[in-house]
Design a protein around this motif. Structure first.
Motif, PDB file in Angstrom:
ATOM      1  N   GLN A  76     -87.360 -16.952 -32.654  1.00 54.64           N
ATOM      2  CA  GLN A  76     -87.917 -17.017 -34.002  1.00 54.64           C
ATOM      3  C   GLN A  76     -88.489 -18.405 -34.316  1.00 54.64           C
ATOM      4  O   GLN A  76     -88.629 -18.774 -35.483  1.00 54.64           O
ATOM      5  N   ASP A  77     -88.811 -19.192 -33.292  1.00 53.57           N
ATOM      6  CA  ASP A  77     -89.297 -20.550 -33.541  1.00 53.57           C
ATOM      7  C   ASP A  77     -90.640 -20.508 -34.273  1.00 53.57           C
ATOM      8  O   ASP A  77     -91.484 -19.637 -34.016  1.00 53.57           O
ATOM      9  N   ASN A  78     -90.834 -21.457 -35.170  1.00 53.06           N
ATOM     10  CA  ASN A  78     -92.040 -21.528 -35.988  1.00 53.06           C
ATOM     11  C   ASN A  78     -93.092 -22.379 -35.277  1.00 53.06           C
ATOM     12  O   ASN A  78     -92.904 -23.594 -35.121  1.00 53.06           O
ATOM     13  N   PRO A  79     -94.215 -21.789 -34.843  1.00 57.34           N
ATOM     14  CA  PRO A  79     -95.234 -22.557 -34.108  1.00 57.34           C
ATOM     15  C   PRO A  79     -95.921 -23.624 -34.955  1.00 57.34           C
ATOM     16  O   PRO A  79     -96.586 -24.505 -34.408  1.00 57.34           O
ATOM     17  N   LYS A  80     -95.768 -23.553 -36.268  1.00 58.44           N
ATOM     18  CA  LYS A  80     -96.396 -24.559 -37.137  1.00 58.44           C
ATOM     19  C   LYS A  80     -95.605 -25.872 -37.167  1.00 58.44           C
ATOM     20  O   LYS A  80     -96.115 -26.898 -37.625  1.00 58.44           O
ATOM     21  N   LEU A  81     -94.358 -25.835 -36.698  1.00 52.83           N
ATOM     22  CA  LEU A  81     -93.524 -27.039 -36.690  1.00 52.83           C
ATOM     23  C   LEU A  81     -93.779 -27.849 -35.419  1.00 52.83           C
ATOM     24  O   LEU A  81     -94.455 -27.394 -34.495  1.00 52.83           O
ATOM     25  N   THR A  82     -93.209 -29.054 -35.375  1.00 53.33           N
ATOM     26  CA  THR A  82     -93.338 -29.900 -34.180  1.00 53.33           C
ATOM     27  C   THR A  82     -92.903 -29.113 -32.950  1.00 53.33           C
ATOM     28  O   THR A  82     -91.838 -28.487 -32.966  1.00 53.33           O
ATOM     29  N   ASP A 100     -88.202 -34.569 -26.192  1.00 52.94           N
ATOM     30  CA  ASP A 100     -88.714 -35.892 -25.794  1.00 52.94           C
ATOM     31  C   ASP A 100     -88.152 -36.979 -26.704  1.00 52.94           C
ATOM     32  O   ASP A 100     -87.718 -38.038 -26.247  1.00 52.94           O
ATOM     33  N   ASN A 101     -88.187 -36.723 -28.008  1.00 57.76           N
ATOM     34  CA  ASN A 101     -87.716 -37.706 -28.983  1.00 57.76           C
ATOM     35  C   ASN A 101     -86.234 -37.996 -28.808  1.00 57.76           C
ATOM     36  O   ASN A 101     -85.801 -39.156 -28.871  1.00 57.76           O
ATOM     37  N   VAL A 102     -85.428 -36.951 -28.592  1.00 57.89           N
ATOM     38  CA  VAL A 102     -83.990 -37.144 -28.393  1.00 57.89           C
ATOM     39  C   VAL A 102     -83.748 -37.979 -27.131  1.00 57.89           C
ATOM     40  O   VAL A 102     -82.926 -38.909 -27.130  1.00 57.89           O
ATOM     41  N   LEU A 103     -84.458 -37.673 -26.065  1.00 59.14           N
ATOM     42  CA  LEU A 103     -84.285 -38.422 -24.815  1.00 59.14           C
ATOM     43  C   LEU A 103     -84.713 -39.875 -24.971  1.00 59.14           C
ATOM     44  O   LEU A 103     -84.109 -40.776 -24.382  1.00 59.14           O
ATOM     45  N   ASN A 104     -85.739 -40.120 -25.763  1.00 60.29           N
ATOM     46  CA  ASN A 104     -86.195 -41.499 -25.980  1.00 60.29           C
ATOM     47  C   ASN A 104     -85.207 -42.310 -26.809  1.00 60.29           C
ATOM     48  O   ASN A 104     -85.245 -43.545 -26.798  1.00 60.29           O
ATOM     49  N   ASN A 105     -84.329 -41.634 -27.546  1.00 59.84           N
ATOM     50  CA  ASN A 105     -83.303 -42.324 -28.346  1.00 59.84           C
ATOM     51  C   ASN A 105     -81.939 -42.331 -27.659  1.00 59.84           C
ATOM     52  O   ASN A 105     -80.947 -42.729 -28.274  1.00 59.84           O
ATOM     53  N   LEU A 106     -81.903 -41.913 -26.399  1.00 63.74           N
ATOM     54  CA  LEU A 106     -80.622 -41.724 -25.723  1.00 63.74           C
ATOM     55  C   LEU A 106     -80.148 -43.023 -25.079  1.00 63.74           C
ATOM     56  O   LEU A 106     -80.609 -43.414 -24.010  1.00 63.74           O
ATOM     57  N   VAL A 107     -79.241 -43.683 -25.749  1.00 66.15           N
ATOM     58  CA  VAL A 107     -78.550 -44.857 -25.209  1.00 66.15           C
ATOM     59  C   VAL A 107     -77.071 -44.704 -25.546  1.00 66.15           C
ATOM     60  O   VAL A 107     -76.721 -43.977 -26.481  1.00 66.15           O
ATOM     61  N   PRO A 108     -76.179 -45.367 -24.802  1.00 61.91           N
ATOM     62  CA  PRO A 108     -74.750 -45.248 -25.138  1.00 61.91           C
ATOM     63  C   PRO A 108     -74.481 -45.701 -26.574  1.00 61.91           C
ATOM     64  O   PRO A 108     -75.042 -46.699 -27.036  1.00 61.91           O
ATOM     65  N   ASP A 109     -73.639 -44.964 -27.270  1.00 62.80           N
ATOM     66  CA  ASP A 109     -73.222 -45.311 -28.643  1.00 62.80           C
ATOM     67  C   ASP A 109     -74.398 -45.449 -29.599  1.00 62.80           C
ATOM     68  O   ASP A 109     -74.399 -46.285 -30.498  1.00 62.80           O
ATOM     69  N   SER A 110     -75.423 -44.611 -29.425  1.00 64.96           N
ATOM     70  CA  SER A 110     -76.603 -44.689 -30.283  1.00 64.96           C
ATOM     71  C   SER A 110     -76.268 -44.277 -31.712  1.00 64.96           C
ATOM     72  O   SER A 110     -75.549 -43.308 -31.952  1.00 64.96           O
ATOM     73  N   HIS A 153     -72.280 -35.990 -29.421  1.00 62.96           N
ATOM     74  CA  HIS A 153     -73.202 -37.115 -29.611  1.00 62.96           C
ATOM     75  C   HIS A 153     -74.510 -36.869 -28.860  1.00 62.96           C
ATOM     76  O   HIS A 153     -74.971 -35.727 -28.790  1.00 62.96           O
ATOM     77  N   GLY A 154     -75.071 -37.930 -28.307  1.00 65.45           N
ATOM     78  CA  GLY A 154     -76.389 -37.844 -27.687  1.00 65.45           C
ATOM     79  C   GLY A 154     -76.465 -36.901 -26.494  1.00 65.45           C
ATOM     80  O   GLY A 154     -77.323 -36.018 -26.438  1.00 65.45           O
ATOM     81  N   LYS A 155     -75.574 -37.102 -25.524  1.00 69.89           N
ATOM     82  CA  LYS A 155     -75.677 -36.261 -24.317  1.00 69.89           C
ATOM     83  C   LYS A 155     -75.367 -34.810 -24.637  1.00 69.89           C
ATOM     84  O   LYS A 155     -75.969 -33.896 -24.050  1.00 69.89           O
ATOM     85  N   GLU A 156     -74.451 -34.551 -25.575  1.00 65.77           N
ATOM     86  CA  GLU A 156     -74.159 -33.177 -25.963  1.00 65.77           C
ATOM     87  C   GLU A 156     -75.375 -32.536 -26.654  1.00 65.77           C
ATOM     88  O   GLU A 156     -75.646 -31.344 -26.459  1.00 65.77           O
ATOM     89  N   THR A 157     -76.114 -33.341 -27.419  1.00 70.96           N
ATOM     90  CA  THR A 157     -77.338 -32.840 -28.048  1.00 70.96           C
ATOM     91  C   THR A 157     -78.359 -32.461 -26.993  1.00 70.96           C
ATOM     92  O   THR A 157     -78.994 -31.400 -27.070  1.00 70.96           O
ATOM     93  N   VAL A 158     -78.527 -33.319 -25.986  1.00 72.11           N
ATOM     94  CA  VAL A 158     -79.463 -33.027 -24.895  1.00 72.11           C
ATOM     95  C   VAL A 158     -79.057 -31.743 -24.170  1.00 72.11           C
ATOM     96  O   VAL A 158     -79.888 -30.850 -23.941  1.00 72.11           O
ATOM     97  N   PHE A 159     -77.781 -31.643 -23.806  1.00 69.25           N
ATOM     98  CA  PHE A 159     -77.319 -30.460 -23.072  1.00 69.25           C
ATOM     99  C   PHE A 159     -77.510 -29.178 -23.896  1.00 69.25           C
ATOM    100  O   PHE A 159     -77.845 -28.126 -23.348  1.00 69.25           O
ATOM    101  N   THR A 160     -77.301 -29.259 -25.212  1.00 67.74           N
ATOM    102  CA  THR A 160     -77.481 -28.087 -26.072  1.00 67.74           C
ATOM    103  C   THR A 160     -78.948 -27.684 -26.139  1.00 67.74           C
ATOM    104  O   THR A 160     -79.280 -26.492 -26.088  1.00 67.74           O
TER     105      THR A 160
END
Length: 582
Positions: free
Chosen positions: A88-94, A101-111, A124-131
């Motif tokens: 059900q993703d909305n094609p009008k959104l990012t 890409d944005n999450v990976l670019n912000n991925l540093v320890p204890d961000s 946290h960050g890595k769990e967000t990436v894995f999800t």
């Protein structure tokens, strides 16, 4: 005197009771009270992603969260991920790829980009990436997500690359594994990639996607899933068990027991249709739903013959109990035949005994590469010099002194290597006794390169005179030079304190003196040095002869006494032997 109520009064009371009873039934039937407080939004969104069906939230509500520019960052990501899985993703959104890409670019320890969520502790960050990777694979976009991860494989810091490698390994397709192999050849952290390839955590995500539609989304409710799990054990029941693990504990205790018993039944069933993969899935779900106990996982590990199942059991125990599992893990390390699981048992002991998180709850669902928690612990940043409480260090050294060893020589080597970080004083002698007995000591001087105690110099200098491979001899000489340099620095930390307190007196009594000109010229000298000890607090008793506690007699276990006084602004020995020797 007994008085009875008038008949009409009794009839009125009975009538009132009946009216109240009928009203209660009507209220209960037409105005039911909520069975339990509604779960936090993030929990419901995450479960929607995991199960692929809305969980106490409508698609319209999820869309509003995804489209609201004021939504919290993590809420927006979870909502977009849920819509993706629900198709059900909305094609009008990012585009979702750009979000990842944005999450990976912000991925540093204890961000700070991924603050602690009360609803999802340790997420946290890595769990967000894995999800997000999970969402893309389960929505049929595994090739797209592999392409996104490939772009980030050789960019950014080591932590990001480690998480990307873990994510590729979790996808598990030939293309994803091939990218890890290329990284091992071209990347700076080939050990990380090689370990990821060797880490065979089941099931990988593409295998779950291949079975995703065995049960329609509308049928993925708790009662139906339990019924399927109870009906037998095959691939369909395994998928039902997988999704059953994501539900919160049931408010109905009978249903909760039934859920857990159904999962345990799969774990213990062995048929051609119910083997390792089905067992591992049920083990994951059981631990996600219930912590059980350290004794439960310890017993199950000892009873389980399959290595992959035992591996999951150990991850479950670390993820649920942390350092409380460490003593049991050490006992298991004595008997564990698989190097793969020995690493988990050893590394968990080393990490949790330093008060770091090793495996957490989320590792039960999607584990990270074993080297990531070792190099980037969740419990805080590593200090310049690793530290371990004396009681924990003593537990590990006593385990070795009892004759226990990891069965794999490589794991044993690394146990000594890591313990060298922590030892000083008598503990240095204890550790070097094990290394001195190493059957290939001269080929493995790298094992002790982390030593920081200059008191080891006499033995190290003796070993440097013995034959050894050139590269190992170079390692040994570098260690000697470093400790020599440390020994000659006039650091305040190497000088006993000068205060009129018992703590300072103890410091003088147990303080390691700088290495003497004593030299070792033979194996006999080496053995004498190894078995020598410096005084410890348990080796003597202190008796004060004045109320101000500035004059003391110290009686040693060996029978001799020393007399100490706090004079000239410091503790000094005042017995005749000490005075004569000045």
């Amino acid at each position: 005197m007994n008085r009875s109520a008038p008949a009409n009064s009794l009839e009125l009371a009975q009538l009132l009771r009946r009216i109240i009873f009928v009203l209660a039934i009507i209220i209960f039937a037409f105005f039911p009270q909520p069975a339990a407080a509604r779960e936090p939004l993030e929990r419901r969104l995450l479960r929607t992603i995991q199960i692929g069906a809305p969980q106490d939230i409508t698609v319209a509500e999820i869309q509003r969260i995804a489209e609201n520019p004021n939504s919290k960052y993590i809420d927006n990501i979870l909502a977009r991920s849920a819509l993706l899985v629900l198709q059900q993703d909305n094609p009008k959104l990012t585009p979702y790829n750009e979000l990842l890409d944005n999450v990976l670019n912000n991925l540093v320890p204890d961000s700070n980009a991924f603050p602690t969520l009360p609803a999802l502790p340790d997420f946290h960050g890595k769990e967000t990436v894995f999800t997000m990777v999970y969402a893309m694979v389960m929505s049929g976009n595994q090739e797209q997500v592999t392409g996104v991860l490939e772009k980030h494989l050789l960019t950014g810091g080591k932590y990001k690359q480690a998480v990307v490698i873990s994510a590729l390994r979790n996808i598990g397709t030939p293309r994803a594994v091939g990218l890890i192999q290329k990284y091992a050849e071209a990347g700076q952290e080939s050990n990380l990639a090689q370990t990821a390839i060797a880490d065979e955590d089941y099931p990988v995500l593409f295998e779950m996607h291949d079975r995703w539609n065995m049960i329609p989304p509308a049928a993925r409710n708790r009662d139906n899933l339990r019924s399927i799990v109870q009906s037998g054990c095959d691939q369909r029941a395994a998928m039902a068990a997988y999704w059953l693990g994501f539900f919160a504990p049931s408010i109905d205790p009978n249903k909760e027991v039934a859920d857990l018993q159904a999962l345990e039944a799969i774990i213990h069933k062995n048929t051609p249709d119910c083997e390792m993969m089905e067992h591992v899935i049920a083990l994951k779900s059981l631990a996600l739903r219930s912590p059980k106990s350290v004794a439960y996982w310890n017993r199950l590990a000892r009873q389980t013959s399959n290595v992959w199942e035992r591996h999951q059991i150990v991850i479950n125990a670390w993820g649920r109990f942390g350092r409380k599992f460490a003593p049991a893990a050490l006992d298991l390390l004595k008997i564990e035949p698989s190097q793969y699981i020995q690493w988990e048992l050893l590394n968990g002991n080393l990490q949790t005994r330093q008060d770091y998180v090793y495996r957490d709850y989320w590792d039960i669902w999607i584990p990270v590469n074993i080297l990531v928690p070792m190099e980037f612990p969740e419990g805080g940043r590593r200090p310049p010099q690793p530290k371990m409480d004396e009681a924990d260090l003593n537990a590990l050294l006593k385990w070795l002194e009892s004759g226990a060893r990891p069965k794999d020589p490589w794991v044993y080597n690394h146990m000594l290597y890591h313990l060298a970080d922590f030892v000083s004083g008598n503990d240095t002698h204890r550790l070097l006794l094990f290394f001195n007995a190493h059957p290939e000591r001269a080929k493995n001087y790298w094992i002790i390169e982390n030593l920081t105690d200059p008191a080891a110099l006499p033995l190290l200098k003796y070993w440097a005179t013995l034959p050894a491979p050139p590269d190992q001899l170079e390692d040994l000489k570098s260690l000697i030079a470093r400790l020599d340099n440390r020994n000659h620095r006039n650091s305040p930390a190497t000088t006993p304190c000068c205060e009129a307190t018992e703590i300072c007196l103890l410091d003088h009594l147990t303080h390691a003196e700088p290495p003497s000109p004593f030299e070792i010229h033979s194996e006999k000298d080496a053995q004498a040095w190894l078995h020598s000890t410096s005084p410890a607090a348990a080796d003597f008793k202190i008796a004060y002869s004045d109320d101000s506690k500035r004059s003391a007699t110290v009686t040693f276990k060996s029978g001799f006494d020393q007399h100490w006084e706090f004079i000239y602004d410091c503790w000094r020995r005042t017995d005749p032997v000490a005075i004569t020797s000045r």
